[in-house]
Each structure stands twice: as C-alpha cells, then as structure tokens.
Design a protein around this motif. Structure first.
Motif, mmCIF file in Angstrom:
data_model
loop_
_atom_site.group_PDB
_atom_site.id
_atom_site.type_symbol
_atom_site.label_atom_id
_atom_site.label_comp_id
_atom_site.label_asym_id
_atom_site.label_seq_id
_atom_site.Cartn_x
_atom_site.Cartn_y
_atom_site.Cartn_z
ATOM 1 N N ALA A 241 0.834 -1.207 0.000
ATOM 2 C CA ALA A 241 0.000 0.000 0.000
ATOM 3 C C ALA A 241 0.870 1.260 0.000
ATOM 4 O O ALA A 241 0.552 2.249 -0.678
ATOM 5 C CB ALA A 241 -0.934 -0.019 1.204
ATOM 6 N N HIS A 242 1.950 1.233 0.757
ATOM 7 C CA HIS A 242 2.905 2.353 0.763
ATOM 8 C C HIS A 242 3.421 2.630 -0.644
ATOM 9 O O HIS A 242 3.437 3.789 -1.105
ATOM 10 C CB HIS A 242 4.065 2.030 1.712
ATOM 11 C CG HIS A 242 5.328 2.779 1.430
ATOM 12 N ND1 HIS A 242 5.491 4.113 1.765
ATOM 13 C CD2 HIS A 242 6.503 2.384 0.846
ATOM 14 C CE1 HIS A 242 6.702 4.505 1.398
ATOM 15 N NE2 HIS A 242 7.325 3.484 0.840
ATOM 16 N N HIS A 243 3.826 1.581 -1.345
ATOM 17 C CA HIS A 243 4.376 1.774 -2.686
ATOM 18 C C HIS A 243 3.310 2.175 -3.691
ATOM 19 O O HIS A 243 3.602 2.906 -4.653
ATOM 20 C CB HIS A 243 5.117 0.511 -3.129
ATOM 21 C CG HIS A 243 6.434 0.339 -2.445
ATOM 22 N ND1 HIS A 243 7.530 1.130 -2.713
ATOM 23 C CD2 HIS A 243 6.831 -0.514 -1.455
ATOM 24 C CE1 HIS A 243 8.541 0.768 -1.953
ATOM 25 N NE2 HIS A 243 8.148 -0.219 -1.176
ATOM 26 N N MET A 244 2.073 1.747 -3.489
ATOM 27 C CA MET A 244 0.997 2.183 -4.372
ATOM 28 C C MET A 244 0.716 3.675 -4.184
ATOM 29 O O MET A 244 0.461 4.400 -5.155
ATOM 30 C CB MET A 244 -0.272 1.367 -4.119
ATOM 31 C CG MET A 244 -0.158 -0.114 -4.478
ATOM 32 S SD MET A 244 0.379 -0.457 -6.176
ATOM 33 C CE MET A 244 2.159 -0.793 -5.908
ATOM 34 N N ALA A 245 0.772 4.144 -2.942
ATOM 35 C CA ALA A 245 0.562 5.564 -2.672
ATOM 36 C C ALA A 245 1.678 6.397 -3.298
ATOM 37 O O ALA A 245 1.423 7.495 -3.829
ATOM 38 C CB ALA A 245 0.485 5.807 -1.170
ATOM 39 N N LEU A 246 2.913 5.896 -3.257
ATOM 40 C CA LEU A 246 4.017 6.605 -3.908
ATOM 41 C C LEU A 246 3.830 6.623 -5.425
ATOM 42 O O LEU A 246 4.005 7.672 -6.068
ATOM 43 C CB LEU A 246 5.345 5.938 -3.561
ATOM 44 C CG LEU A 246 5.893 6.149 -2.154
ATOM 45 C CD1 LEU A 246 7.139 5.293 -1.955
ATOM 46 C CD2 LEU A 246 6.224 7.620 -1.899
#
Length: 327
Positions: free
Chosen positions: A176-181
């Motif tokens: 989820a962190h990488h999707m937000a980035l």
C-alpha cells in the motif's frame, strides 16, 4: 544427508517454504481457503471472486444489500486491500483474510476489493507491486466508462470513486505504501485520486536498528531471511527502497499520493518501532495530508487477523472502519 534424487536446499523459510538449488519451491504451508458467499449469515456481507488479468484475481465484498432496497443510488467507499504474508505466503481467499474483510466491509460499510497477487519466490518482487498496481488501475477504470459485460457491476453500481482507499497488513501495508508513492507520479484512470491509506503493522526493515530493535539481530532475523527469498537480487539488500523507505535512495515520503494516512502498530510487534518511525518520517517530510497513528498495547504482529474475537481486535476494526467512513 541428501539423497541422489533430492536437490540440495538453497534457502528455506521454515515452517513455510523451502527453495532447492534447481529453483524448485516446496510449499510447506498452504492456507485454508474459504469460498465466497452470497448469503453471509453473520455480517450480511456478500462476496464473489473475479479475474482482473491473467496474473491477478480478487475477491469482492459488498455490505448487506438490504440497505439499498430503497436507495439504489447510494454509493460506498471503495477499499483496495493487499493481504500480508511476507510476499510469499497467504492468499486473498484464505479463511483468515475472508473473515477479516467480511468484518471490515460490514463495519466500514465499504465495497472491498481484496487483491490476490503473485507470490515469491516463484515470482520475486516487484511482481507483487506490479499486480497491485494493475488491480488498482482496474478499479479506477470503472469510474469513467459505461458498464459493459466485461466490467464489474458492483463497482459501477455501488462504488464511490471520490472515496477510494487502499490498505494492507504487514507485506500488504508495504505494498500500500508503494501504491501511494506510485499514484503520485502515475495517474490512475479517470483522474481518480486515493483519498486514504491504512498501513497495519507494515513490513519495513533495514540494516540500522531503530528504537528498541536489537543491534545484533539484523541478518539472523526471519524478516531478513524472508526479504532475501522474496527479492534475492535487491540492490543494497535490506536497505533497498522496496523494504527500507528511510534510505537516501527511497522516494521522498512527502510525495505520498493520498490525503489521509493511518499507521497501525502493536506494542509487542518487532516491527512496531519501524511503524512509529515511518509515521514520524512522514510528518517530518512535509507531507500535507492528515496523518494518524493507532497503537494497541500488549499485542503482537497481525493479532487482529489471528485473534479477531478479542476486545483489542474489535477496537482495531472499529478504528479502521471509522477511518474509512470519515470523509
């Protein structure tokens, strides 16, 4: 002693899997799977399985449809969820995941898309990230076009694309962190924006200890062993930006492409200090969204999924539901 017919072991993550030198993967753990349901008796939540692409499928959850009997125009927040399991075990269709997301869909009154991404080591990272993005783009694609037979009717009829959330637990929180980035540099279909993200017990790691983490524990930790199996060619090992968002080569946290963010940690989780540091680093980065942290005392990693009937788990479900319900 290895028999003549048995390939030597290259790496293993017991009690979950073993990798032989010829690349063969022996899966020692396979999760118990739960079927979808169109008559969920406890929560009233409906669920069904769909195929997004040749590599990606998902389970969709819809709250009690009786609520729409008099108002078929009612729209629901959408949660795109990524399951945990160290990128190498578990499933969107497991009994644990199914039980958890039934609860979240019911309490948050949300339409949930639980993504089943490809697992390492057969499909090392970044395969899971690519699958996660494919699923997110597929969801967003329903925001602009007229429904056709290949589209998902639940998303068209009930999804509110102005209230799109992403979230995950452990490795799923990392995703989820990488999707937000990625959403900050690549547009989602239809100009859809991510309203909020929740990161529960996020799987981040690194060579330098943080907080109360043991100084001499780094390369003997199961967290390290897992990482080297799921991303064996990672530049800088456990200081690769995929697993360590605090290194200089990682994208700036100020660029996170969502407007609300909550990080959930548990006091007895060995990843607790990483989660707290992530919260503090986002705050100090200058990110302009609404930032929250929720800590549960006396619990360990993923407690709310493994022991959902406890009061602490119920408190966490309530907090996540409130986060998704808040506009």
């Amino acid at each position: 002693m290895v028999s003549e017919e048995e390939e030597p072991v290259a790496s293993e993550l017991l009690p979950f899997l073993r990798v032989r030198q010829d690349g063969t993967v022996e899966r020692l753990y396979n999760p118990l799977l739960a079927p979808p349901s169109l008559a969920e008796t406890k929560t009233g939540v409906w669920s069904k399985d769909i195929i997004i692409s040749p590599e990606v499928c998902a389970r969709l959850y819809l709250p009690d449809l009786s609520a729409f009997a008099q108002n078929t125009s009612k729209k629901l927040p959408i949660l795109v969820y990524y399951h945990g399991g160290g990128f190498c075990i578990e499933s969107a269709f497991s009994t644990l995941c199914h039980q958890y997301l039934n609860t979240i869909a019911s309490q948050a009154n949300a339409l949930v898309v639980s993504v089943d991404y490809r697992l390492a080591p057969e499909h090392p990272l970044p395969a899971a990230y690519e699958d996660a993005w494919t699923a997110l783009q597929w969801v967003a694609s329903h925001s602009t076009k007229q429904q056709n037979e290949k589209d998902e009717p639940w998303l068209h009829q009930f999804g509110d694309f102005k209230r799109l959330y992403i979230g995950g637990d452990s490795a799923g929180a990392n995703i989820a962190h990488h999707m937000a980035l990625r959403a900050s540099t690549e547009k989602l279909h239809g100009g859809v924006m991510i309203l909020g993200a929740f990161l529960s017990h996020p799987y981040f790691w690194g060579s330098k200890p943080l907080g109360t983490e043991p100084v001499t524990y780094r390369e003997t930790s199961p967290l390290y062993k897992t990482w080297m199996i799921v991303c064996p060619g990672a530049l800088d090992g456990i200081d690769n930006p995929y697993i360590n968002p605090f290194v200089k080569t990682a994208p700036c946290l100020a660029s996170l492409g969502c407007r609300k963010l909550i990080i959930c940690v548990a006091s007895k989780d060995e990843l607790r200090d990483r989660g707290v540091h992530y919260h503090d680093a986002v705050r100090e980065s200058g990110w302009e969204g609404e930032l929250l942290i929720f800590e549960v005392e006396g619990e360990g990693h993923g407690f709310h999924i493994f022991n959902p009937e406890t009061q602490n788990a119920k408190d966490m479900f309530k907090r996540l539901a409130e986060f998704i319900q808040e506009c």
